[in-house]
Design a protein around this motif. Structure first.
Motif, PDB file in Angstrom:
ATOM      1  N   TYR A 233     -59.230 -43.450  47.811  1.00 25.30           N
ATOM      2  CA  TYR A 233     -59.410 -43.953  46.457  1.00 25.30           C
ATOM      3  C   TYR A 233     -60.067 -42.903  45.556  1.00 25.30           C
ATOM      4  O   TYR A 233     -59.880 -42.919  44.346  1.00 25.30           O
ATOM      5  N   GLU A 234     -60.822 -41.990  46.140  1.00 22.39           N
ATOM      6  CA  GLU A 234     -61.371 -40.886  45.356  1.00 22.39           C
ATOM      7  C   GLU A 234     -60.260 -39.921  44.946  1.00 22.39           C
ATOM      8  O   GLU A 234     -60.265 -39.379  43.839  1.00 22.39           O
ATOM      9  N   ARG A 235     -59.318 -39.717  45.831  1.00 24.38           N
ATOM     10  CA  ARG A 235     -58.158 -38.883  45.499  1.00 24.38           C
ATOM     11  C   ARG A 235     -57.330 -39.530  44.386  1.00 24.38           C
ATOM     12  O   ARG A 235     -56.830 -38.848  43.494  1.00 24.38           O
ATOM     13  N   ALA A 236     -57.182 -40.847  44.449  1.00 24.59           N
ATOM     14  CA  ALA A 236     -56.434 -41.560  43.410  1.00 24.59           C
ATOM     15  C   ALA A 236     -57.151 -41.451  42.068  1.00 24.59           C
ATOM     16  O   ALA A 236     -56.510 -41.305  41.015  1.00 24.59           O
ATOM     17  N   LEU A 237     -58.477 -41.501  42.099  1.00 25.28           N
ATOM     18  CA  LEU A 237     -59.252 -41.365  40.869  1.00 25.28           C
ATOM     19  C   LEU A 237     -59.057 -39.982  40.249  1.00 25.28           C
ATOM     20  O   LEU A 237     -58.957 -39.840  39.025  1.00 25.28           O
ATOM     21  N   ILE A 239     -56.391 -38.118  40.419  1.00 26.39           N
ATOM     22  CA  ILE A 239     -55.067 -38.089  39.781  1.00 26.39           C
ATOM     23  C   ILE A 239     -55.122 -38.727  38.393  1.00 26.39           C
ATOM     24  O   ILE A 239     -54.587 -38.193  37.416  1.00 26.39           O
ATOM     25  N   ALA A 240     -55.818 -39.863  38.306  1.00 26.09           N
ATOM     26  CA  ALA A 240     -55.896 -40.573  37.025  1.00 26.09           C
ATOM     27  C   ALA A 240     -56.706 -39.773  36.002  1.00 26.09           C
ATOM     28  O   ALA A 240     -56.264 -39.574  34.863  1.00 26.09           O
ATOM     29  N   VAL A 241     -57.883 -39.314  36.414  1.00 31.28           N
ATOM     30  CA  VAL A 241     -58.760 -38.594  35.484  1.00 31.28           C
ATOM     31  C   VAL A 241     -58.126 -37.274  35.063  1.00 31.28           C
ATOM     32  O   VAL A 241     -58.133 -36.915  33.878  1.00 31.28           O
ATOM     33  N   GLN A 242     -57.562 -36.550  36.017  1.00 30.29           N
ATOM     34  CA  GLN A 242     -56.960 -35.263  35.691  1.00 30.29           C
ATOM     35  C   GLN A 242     -55.761 -35.430  34.765  1.00 30.29           C
ATOM     36  O   GLN A 242     -55.548 -34.627  33.856  1.00 30.29           O
ATOM     37  N   GLY A 243     -54.974 -36.468  34.993  1.00 26.69           N
ATOM     38  CA  GLY A 243     -53.817 -36.712  34.140  1.00 26.69           C
ATOM     39  C   GLY A 243     -54.220 -36.967  32.697  1.00 26.69           C
ATOM     40  O   GLY A 243     -53.620 -36.420  31.762  1.00 26.69           O
ATOM     41  N   VAL A 244     -55.255 -37.767  32.507  1.00 30.64           N
ATOM     42  CA  VAL A 244     -55.722 -38.069  31.151  1.00 30.64           C
ATOM     43  C   VAL A 244     -56.355 -36.833  30.522  1.00 30.64           C
ATOM     44  O   VAL A 244     -56.059 -36.464  29.374  1.00 30.64           O
ATOM     45  N   ASN A 247     -53.847 -33.801  29.468  1.00 28.01           N
ATOM     46  CA  ASN A 247     -53.074 -34.036  28.248  1.00 28.01           C
ATOM     47  C   ASN A 247     -53.963 -34.059  27.008  1.00 28.01           C
ATOM     48  O   ASN A 247     -53.585 -33.545  25.951  1.00 28.01           O
TER      49      ASN A 247
END
Length: 349
Positions: A233-237, A239-244, A247
């Motif tokens: 779930y830290e890895r998933a976080l 992905i989300a934070v880096q994506g936002v 951009n």
């Protein structure tokens, strides 16, 4: 003669446009000719087959053979010391004949890291630890863009449930922060690169300087990954934070590079504060001062008996230099110039 021509037609019909590029096709052609006229083609030596594609097929067969041999040898090998820098690496046979580099250290031992090379390592400049004011350097925001950049960073650092979660996983918090910190240098370097291409002009070395910053931050991440293993779930976080963040920073840099660099300067100021707190926890015994990962010892040329505290010291020094570079880049824009007009601080850290 008629039979021979008939045999040739059969061969041509079988070959089609590929011109007999495999050994299997050769065997099939020979068998057909032998059926039509045994006295003419008892063996493959009597058949003149075009050699087009032969070298290419040979390289493919060699690759498959080597791959099979390596798989068999791996199955027969028990255990073995894992190479932290080249996990899962195999000897790759290149189609183009490119051979992997064999690199050794000064003592003659094999260099085991593929993510960086010996000439990319360095001794960190720790002079900031002997000049306490360097650790407390702060650019006072005076203009509206500066204030906006400052309070944006402060808002991102506002205590949240993540701070409460990471209070016991400080190494993992550092790892998470580095996944974001490595983005600005890459975005800035990419956009300066594209601008240099569009305008047919030099970059003043800033492309290299910004990409160096991104690579240095990425090595921070590679180091802390050895200290704190991230959960799914830290890895998933990430992905989300880096994506936002990627951009948002991309758009911000397009609109105003001086704002983007100033924001990173403030972000690095916060990073220095975070790593200073990390050191306090290590000194107070709240975090175990474990041995430094091997990748950190080689990258920063630390002593063989270096510890986690030594790693945090050099990482904090890197962040201080990133702070200076980005505030400097923003100041260049504020003076009505472009970064290309001032030599970049390549290798500053």
């Amino acid at each position: 003669m008629m039979m021979s021509r008939c045999g040739a037609k059969v061969v041509m019909a079988m070959a089609g446009p590929k011109l007999f590029s495999s050994s299997a096709l050769v065997r099939r052609a020979v068998s057909h000719i032998h059926i039509l006229q045994p006295s003419i083609a008892p063996t493959a030596r009597n058949v003149r087959i075009p050699a087009i594609g032969g070298v290419r097929d040979f390289s493919k067969m060699t690759f498959e053979k080597k791959k099979t041999t390596e798989n068999q040898s791996e199955k027969g090998t028990k255990g073995g010391e894992a190479d932290q820098g080249n996990k899962g690496e195999q000897l790759i046979v290149s189609y183009w004949g490119v051979k992997p580099m064999k690199i050794t250290k000064d003592d003659g031992t094999e260099w085991k890291w593929s993510c960086f090379r010996p000439w990319e390592t360095y001794k960190a400049d720790l002079s900031i630890d002997f000049v306490p004011t360097d650790l407390k350097k702060h650019h006072v925001p005076s203009t509206l863009p500066d204030k906006l950049a400052y309070w944006t960073v402060k808002a991102l650092r506002w205590p949240t449930f993540l701070d409460l979660y990471f209070i016991r996983r400080y190494g993992c918090q550092a790892m998470m922060l580095e996944t974001v910190a490595a983005v600005p240098g890459m975005v800035g370097g990419m956009l300066v690169h594209c601008k240099s291409l569009r305008r047919f002009e030099q970059s003043g070395g800033w492309i290299k300087a910004l990409l160096e910053e991104a690579e240095n931050e990425r090595m921070h991440l590679m180091t802390f990954m050895e200290v704190a293993k991230p959960n799914w779930y830290e890895r998933a976080l990430v992905i989300a934070v880096q994506g936002v963040f990627f951009n948002a920073y991309f758009l911000g840099y397009l609109i105003s590079p001086k704002f983007a660099h100033r924001m990173v300067g403030y972000l690095e100021e916060e990073a220095i504060h975070s790593y200073s707190e990390f050191l306090k926890k290590l000194d107070n015994g709240n975090i175990e001062n474990v041995p430094a990962p091997a990748i950190a010892i080689d990258y920063w040329r630390l002593e063989a008996d270096a510890t986690l505290r030594d790693v945090v010291m050099v990482v904090r020094a890197d962040e201080a230099h990133h702070r200076d570079v980005n505030h400097y880049a923003s100041d260049i824009h504020y003076q009505g110039c472009e970064v290309k007009e001032a030599p970049a601080l390549i290798g500053y850290y």
